[in-house]
Write an enzyme that holds these catalytic residues in place. Sequence first.
Site, PDB file in Angstrom:
ATOM      1  N   LYS A 186       0.817  -1.217   0.000  1.00 18.69           N
ATOM      2  CA  LYS A 186       0.000   0.000   0.000  1.00 18.69           C
ATOM      3  C   LYS A 186       0.846   1.260   0.000  1.00 18.69           C
ATOM      4  CE  LYS A 186      -4.409  -1.738   1.683  1.00 18.69           C
ATOM      5  NZ  LYS A 186      -5.482  -1.648   2.678  1.00 18.69           N
ATOM      6  N   LYS A 200      -5.099 -11.948  -9.606  1.00 19.13           N
ATOM      7  CA  LYS A 200      -6.314 -12.036  -8.804  1.00 19.13           C
ATOM      8  C   LYS A 200      -7.395 -11.105  -9.388  1.00 19.13           C
ATOM      9  CE  LYS A 200      -7.783 -11.451  -4.088  1.00 19.13           C
ATOM     10  NZ  LYS A 200      -7.460 -11.081  -2.721  1.00 19.13           N
ATOM     11  N   LYS A 232     -11.356  -5.381  -8.089  1.00 16.97           N
ATOM     12  CA  LYS A 232     -12.374  -4.385  -8.415  1.00 16.97           C
ATOM     13  C   LYS A 232     -11.768  -3.208  -9.166  1.00 16.97           C
ATOM     14  CE  LYS A 232     -11.877  -1.977  -4.014  1.00 16.97           C
ATOM     15  NZ  LYS A 232     -11.508  -0.582  -4.225  1.00 16.97           N
TER      16      LYS A 232
END
Length: 333
Positions: free
Chosen positions: A118, A200, A203
């Site tokens: 992140k 993966k 979204k």
Amino acid sequence: MNNTGVEKKRVLSLLQPTGVFTLGNYIGALRNFVPYQAEYECVFGIADLHSITVRQEPAALRKAILECYAMGMAAGIDPKRSAFFLQSHLSEHSQLAWILNCYTQFGELSRMTQFKDKSVKNPENINAGLFTYPCLMAADILLYQANYVPIGSDQNQHIEISRDIAERFNGAYSPTFVIPEGIIQKFGNRVMSLQDPTKKMSKSDTNKNAVVLMLDTKDEIVKKFKRAVTDSEARVFYGEGKDGINNLMEIYLCVTGKSFEEIEREFEGKGYGDFKEAVGEAVFAALEPIQSEYYRLIADKAYLEECYREGAERARPMARKTLSKVMKKIGFI
Ligand code: LTN
């Protein structure tokens, strides 16, 4: 206690209010909530405190929290059987998180892969909350003395650090926290992108065909599966080098309950076109009742409010009990 007189184990899970729900969220988490409630005592929540580690627009956040709550219920969380709350409604989460911060080392937090990822993605906002995110997650789990925490494989490190923190605290004082265990389901733990099955399903994928959303229409779902990237072998079986087909087979297995062998037999002598069509139809069949329940719930804000208020009241005594024990052991007056 259940009817056999044996105390039920406790399962806990919090959902991040991300604004959209993918098929990965459904297969990886939401679809298990009904069976968990049958077997365990369940504590569920919306991790709204965690969501502000990245900047959120207030109106959008408010909407996402409510939508996430409604989706949890639509997927089968029964607020009469499980405590289902909004994390920020229980100040105990923040209070215990602060305490656990002081029992967690800088070094171990800096080794968390999620923090490192992140920080790379968001270099302009590497805040302290992002760094101590695992302490808040440990607080969520340890407050309720949860035995099991269902997780995707990417959350394993978070369970490990929660266990380490709990053991450290128990060792420094006396047994206080149940040591939680992660449960990783055998299938459907990592739903892959339909356009690049080595990645993966996410979204935030810029290719809309790569990701199926829980609120997609039947037409959208069937189309996305028809366009799914596969291979040129044209034979439906689970095997090496068949990432696309393996992913579709795993999705189909999860939504139909069929085994890989049954799926292989079902599509023997048939092409990928038939198989992809069947997967799309089966996914929609699983999602359809959830969608209608979701739209009914999201239109009834008063009922949702009643549920999350009641959820917080159900959770509070459990959380208070653990927090008071902790405070006493530390030496607070
Ligand atoms: N980090 C989790 C959300 C989460 C959670 C928890 C999951 C916050 N607190 C406690 C299980 C138990 C995520 O990103 N999905």
